[in-house]
Design a protein around this motif. Structure first.
Motif, mmCIF file in Angstrom:
data_model
loop_
_atom_site.group_PDB
_atom_site.id
_atom_site.type_symbol
_atom_site.label_atom_id
_atom_site.label_comp_id
_atom_site.label_asym_id
_atom_site.label_seq_id
_atom_site.Cartn_x
_atom_site.Cartn_y
_atom_site.Cartn_z
ATOM 1 N N ASN A 45 9.804 -28.160 -7.767
ATOM 2 C CA ASN A 45 8.615 -28.954 -7.903
ATOM 3 C C ASN A 45 7.745 -28.594 -8.771
ATOM 4 O OD1 ASN A 45 9.788 -30.963 -5.940
ATOM 5 N ND2 ASN A 45 8.388 -30.127 -4.242
ATOM 6 N N ASN A 46 7.366 -26.941 -8.631
ATOM 7 C CA ASN A 46 6.200 -26.159 -9.263
ATOM 8 C C ASN A 46 7.174 -25.078 -9.720
ATOM 9 O OD1 ASN A 46 4.059 -28.498 -8.875
ATOM 10 N ND2 ASN A 46 4.466 -27.667 -7.088
ATOM 11 N N GLU A 47 6.402 -24.253 -10.772
ATOM 12 C CA GLU A 47 6.831 -22.963 -11.093
ATOM 13 C C GLU A 47 5.731 -22.432 -11.685
ATOM 14 O OE1 GLU A 47 9.895 -23.415 -14.026
ATOM 15 O OE2 GLU A 47 11.502 -24.227 -12.485
ATOM 16 N N LEU A 48 5.285 -21.187 -11.076
ATOM 17 C CA LEU A 48 4.216 -20.429 -11.365
ATOM 18 C C LEU A 48 4.527 -18.896 -12.161
ATOM 19 C CD1 LEU A 48 0.823 -20.446 -10.969
ATOM 20 C CD2 LEU A 48 0.980 -18.996 -9.357
ATOM 21 N N VAL A 49 4.012 -18.730 -13.340
ATOM 22 C CA VAL A 49 4.251 -17.397 -14.022
ATOM 23 C C VAL A 49 2.977 -17.070 -14.094
ATOM 24 C CG1 VAL A 49 5.317 -16.213 -15.919
ATOM 25 C CG2 VAL A 49 6.200 -18.302 -14.793
ATOM 26 N N GLY A 66 4.717 -11.693 -12.697
ATOM 27 C CA GLY A 66 4.863 -12.267 -11.360
ATOM 28 C C GLY A 66 5.183 -13.715 -11.417
ATOM 29 N N TYR A 67 6.063 -14.137 -10.281
ATOM 30 C CA TYR A 67 6.547 -15.503 -10.488
ATOM 31 C C TYR A 67 6.246 -15.952 -8.774
ATOM 32 C CZ TYR A 67 9.017 -13.819 -14.487
ATOM 33 O OH TYR A 67 9.443 -13.257 -15.558
ATOM 34 N N ARG A 68 6.246 -17.470 -8.912
ATOM 35 C CA ARG A 68 6.253 -18.101 -7.395
ATOM 36 C C ARG A 68 6.838 -19.446 -7.872
ATOM 37 N NH1 ARG A 68 7.183 -16.606 -2.381
ATOM 38 N NH2 ARG A 68 6.456 -18.280 -0.852
ATOM 39 N N VAL A 69 8.186 -19.755 -7.532
ATOM 40 C CA VAL A 69 8.483 -20.870 -7.615
ATOM 41 C C VAL A 69 8.718 -21.764 -6.463
ATOM 42 C CG1 VAL A 69 11.043 -22.179 -8.262
ATOM 43 C CG2 VAL A 69 10.014 -20.415 -9.494
ATOM 44 N N GLN A 70 8.171 -23.204 -6.365
ATOM 45 C CA GLN A 70 8.133 -23.876 -5.268
ATOM 46 C C GLN A 70 9.112 -24.922 -5.451
ATOM 47 O OE1 GLN A 70 3.917 -24.824 -5.628
ATOM 48 N NE2 GLN A 70 3.499 -23.111 -4.297
ATOM 49 N N TYR A 84 10.018 -7.353 -4.987
ATOM 50 C CA TYR A 84 9.881 -6.415 -6.127
ATOM 51 C C TYR A 84 11.109 -5.849 -6.809
ATOM 52 C CZ TYR A 84 4.871 -6.708 -4.590
ATOM 53 O OH TYR A 84 3.693 -7.278 -4.139
ATOM 54 N N HIS A 85 11.659 -6.308 -7.916
ATOM 55 C CA HIS A 85 12.768 -5.847 -8.410
ATOM 56 C C HIS A 85 12.920 -6.125 -9.874
ATOM 57 C CE1 HIS A 85 17.143 -5.002 -8.806
ATOM 58 N NE2 HIS A 85 17.001 -4.303 -7.551
ATOM 59 N N PRO A 86 13.748 -5.425 -10.629
ATOM 60 C CA PRO A 86 13.762 -5.384 -11.988
ATOM 61 C C PRO A 86 14.395 -6.748 -12.516
ATOM 62 C CG PRO A 86 13.879 -3.170 -11.812
ATOM 63 C CD PRO A 86 14.018 -3.935 -10.263
ATOM 64 N N THR A 87 15.230 -7.174 -11.574
ATOM 65 C CA THR A 87 15.969 -8.496 -11.850
ATOM 66 C C THR A 87 15.305 -9.867 -11.685
ATOM 67 O OG1 THR A 87 16.849 -8.508 -9.390
ATOM 68 C CG2 THR A 87 18.237 -7.350 -11.209
ATOM 69 N N VAL A 88 14.008 -9.848 -11.073
ATOM 70 C CA VAL A 88 13.206 -10.966 -10.905
ATOM 71 C C VAL A 88 12.829 -11.342 -11.985
ATOM 72 C CG1 VAL A 88 10.972 -11.688 -9.894
ATOM 73 C CG2 VAL A 88 12.160 -9.844 -8.732
ATOM 74 N N ASP A 89 13.176 -12.689 -12.330
ATOM 75 C CA ASP A 89 12.712 -13.738 -13.473
ATOM 76 C C ASP A 89 12.725 -15.068 -13.003
ATOM 77 O OD1 ASP A 89 15.553 -14.455 -13.390
ATOM 78 O OD2 ASP A 89 16.025 -13.386 -15.113
ATOM 79 N N ILE A 90 12.345 -15.911 -13.857
ATOM 80 C CA ILE A 90 12.226 -17.203 -13.476
ATOM 81 C C ILE A 90 13.309 -17.954 -12.877
ATOM 82 C CG2 ILE A 90 12.769 -18.315 -15.743
ATOM 83 C CD1 ILE A 90 10.046 -19.254 -13.114
ATOM 84 N N ASP A 91 14.711 -17.493 -13.458
ATOM 85 C CA ASP A 91 15.935 -18.326 -13.114
ATOM 86 C C ASP A 91 16.359 -17.873 -11.760
ATOM 87 O OD1 ASP A 91 16.479 -20.088 -15.177
ATOM 88 O OD2 ASP A 91 17.766 -18.457 -16.344
ATOM 89 N N ALA A 92 16.179 -16.498 -11.333
ATOM 90 C CA ALA A 92 16.415 -15.790 -10.083
ATOM 91 C C ALA A 92 15.279 -16.573 -9.149
ATOM 92 C CB ALA A 92 16.164 -14.395 -10.276
ATOM 93 N N ALA A 93 14.308 -16.704 -9.423
ATOM 94 C CA ALA A 93 13.282 -17.333 -8.539
ATOM 95 C C ALA A 93 13.545 -18.741 -8.171
ATOM 96 C CB ALA A 93 11.818 -17.289 -9.167
ATOM 97 N N GLY A 113 11.102 -25.073 0.403
ATOM 98 C CA GLY A 113 11.648 -23.722 0.112
ATOM 99 C C GLY A 113 10.763 -23.199 -1.033
ATOM 100 N N ALA A 114 10.437 -21.799 -1.149
ATOM 101 C CA ALA A 114 10.006 -21.255 -2.276
ATOM 102 C C ALA A 114 10.372 -19.774 -2.475
ATOM 103 C CB ALA A 114 8.560 -21.421 -2.237
ATOM 104 N N LYS A 115 10.317 -19.120 -3.623
ATOM 105 C CA LYS A 115 10.524 -17.742 -4.045
ATOM 106 C C LYS A 115 9.744 -17.282 -4.887
ATOM 107 C CE LYS A 115 13.871 -15.158 -1.620
ATOM 108 N NZ LYS A 115 14.099 -15.241 0.001
ATOM 109 N N GLY A 116 9.738 -15.833 -5.042
ATOM 110 C CA GLY A 116 9.116 -15.218 -6.205
ATOM 111 C C GLY A 116 9.108 -13.794 -6.083
ATOM 112 N N GLY A 117 8.147 -13.015 -6.778
ATOM 113 C CA GLY A 117 7.877 -11.631 -6.808
ATOM 114 C C GLY A 117 7.527 -11.030 -8.091
ATOM 115 N N ILE A 118 7.556 -9.813 -8.383
ATOM 116 C CA ILE A 118 7.169 -9.137 -9.577
ATOM 117 C C ILE A 118 8.204 -8.428 -10.234
ATOM 118 C CG2 ILE A 118 5.474 -7.691 -10.401
ATOM 119 C CD1 ILE A 118 3.862 -7.880 -8.009
ATOM 120 N N GLN A 119 8.503 -8.563 -11.372
ATOM 121 C CA GLN A 119 9.578 -7.798 -12.134
ATOM 122 C C GLN A 119 9.255 -6.508 -12.316
ATOM 123 O OE1 GLN A 119 10.540 -8.565 -16.401
ATOM 124 N NE2 GLN A 119 12.053 -9.740 -15.285
#
Length: 430
Positions: A45-49, A66-70, A84-93, A113-119
């Protein structure tokens, strides 16, 4: 500095995202999912970077992403962790957000469902710096999260303290008369800051319960069964803790620093105490021998618990696995090719959206307590958790039997079917 966009019509399928899309499409084909609803569910639905600056202790400014994907909120507010992990990116989220949608739907929760984090690699920052990073990230997210909109929770390398910082920062942006209404903006908080008894162990306890339900289904006794765990964080520890109490024997553990083994058994509690004095690492634990990381999944055992990151069991190591059961404590630890190999070898897999759903169920109970100004006892929380997980496990096994499909496909069929029913009954605006 933020950008909010709707998801593209075609998502690049790489890594975990490829896995979750293939899992979704396989189950959607089996139930002949309404093609219009499929179009909705296959995108987010939404992707916040957000890109935000933070001043480090040395006085220099570092800019973080940082990322938050809804993914979907047809059944209720968005729900999912922040890692909080180096592998966090938009595709992972994106992938993790989709898994959260299926997980909450399967559990019968009023969530999406949502997910996110900081690279970032949190080991490179002090506690004070991590607090500033977390607070600045929360401020950057702004009203894109909220107790009735999107409720974050702990995930990889985040914990109750992280959630307390988010809560405090978010509440500080609200007027005094609104603050008491926002305690449930995050879950997984410390008990003293509005958290729930039992939330710390809910995910690992859920992994254990699913293994126990599986053993009962197979008419097996867990006493004397051997198990190995990848990841000795919150999930891995608690799953091992409860399995050991049931009489099972931990024989090998792997974490980010290395792998150790003792065929005679490793004391879960002693290993935990050792990590507290060894910078969080299991390496060098007395009475164990080091193991090559590449050989870990090929070790002799009855039960294997991947409780770290995604894509850990692949076509390369799946043929070496000797366990009878894979219990997915992590999200997406088994890729599609590996799963095909494992199923051909008659190795059972308790899928992530069922196996580790104790965490989001525990989060739901915390959210309810905050929302209703209630406080439940540990025994009450654990009993409710057990009942909820038993219902989910039974539904998955029944669907697996009736549809003649594996457990993951059965779990997806139930989750997607509930979402399809919601869309059919509500219609599509306008």
């Amino acid at each position: 500095m933020a950008s909010t966009t709707s998801a593209p019509k075609k998502i690049l399928k790489q890594g975990m995202l490829d896995n979750v899309m293939r899992q979704f499409n396989n189950s959607a084909n089996i139930i002949d999912l309404n093609p219009n609803i499929r179009k909705i569910l296959e995108v987010t639905n939404n992707e916040l970077v957000v890109h935000f600056p933070v001043r480090m202790e040395n006085g220099e400014v570092e800019v973080f992403t940082g990322y938050r994907v809804q993914h979907n909120n047809a059944l209720g507010p968005y729900k999912g962790g922040l890692r909080y992990h180096p592998t966090v990116d938009i595709d992972a989220a994106r992938a993790l957000a989709m898994w959260m949608t299926w997980k909450t739907s399967l559990a019968g929760l009023p969530y999406g469902g949502a997910k996110g984090g900081i690279q970032l690699d949190p080991s490179k920052y002090s506690i004070a710096e991590l607090e500033r990073i977390t607070r600045r990230f929360t401020y950057a997210l702004g009203d894109n999260i909220g107790p009735e909109l999107d409720i974050p929770a702990p995930d990889v390398n985040t914990n109750a303290q992280t959630m307390a910082w988010i809560l405090d920062t978010y509440m500080s942006t609200k007027s005094p008369n609104e603050r008491s209404k926002n305690m449930h903006v995050v879950t997984g908080k410390p008990v003293g800051a509005g958290g729930s008894e039992g939330r710390d162990r809910a995910t690992g306890y859920g992994v254990f319960l699913n293994i126990k339900f599986w053993a009962e289904h197979k008419q097996l006794d867990l006493k004397g069964k051997t198990f190995i765990v990848q990841g000795f964080g919150n999930v891995g520890y608690w799953a091992a803790h409860f399995l050991e109490k049931e009489g099972a024997i931990l024989t090998a553990v792997q974490d980010a620093f290395g792998s150790v083994r003792n065929e005679e058994g490793i004391s879960v509690e002693k290993l935990l105490e050792y990590t507290k004095t060894n910078k969080g690492s299991i390496v060098g634990f007395p009475e164990t021998n080091p193991v090559d990381n590449n050989e870990f999944y090929g070790l002799d055992c009855d039960i294997c618990i991947p409780a770290a990151l995604g894509n850990q069991i692949t076509a390369a190591n799946a043929p070496k696995i000797k366990a009878s059961l894979i219990a997915e404590g992590a999200n997406g630890p088994t890729d599609v090719e590996a799963e095909e190999i494992l199923l051909q070898r008659k190795i059972d897999i308790i899928p992530d959206i069922l196996c580790n759903s104790g965490g989001v169920i525990g989060s739901y109970y915390e959210w309810l307590q905050n929302r209703n100004s209630e406080i439940w006892s540990l025994e009450e929380v654990m009993e409710k958790l057990k009942k909820k997980l038993k219902e989910s496990f039974s539904k998955v096994m029944e669907t697996s039997k009736n549809r003649k499909v594996d457990m993951r496909t059965a779990a997806f069929i139930i989750a997607i079917g509930r979402l399809e029913e919601a869309y059919v009954q509500r219609g599509i605006f306008p």
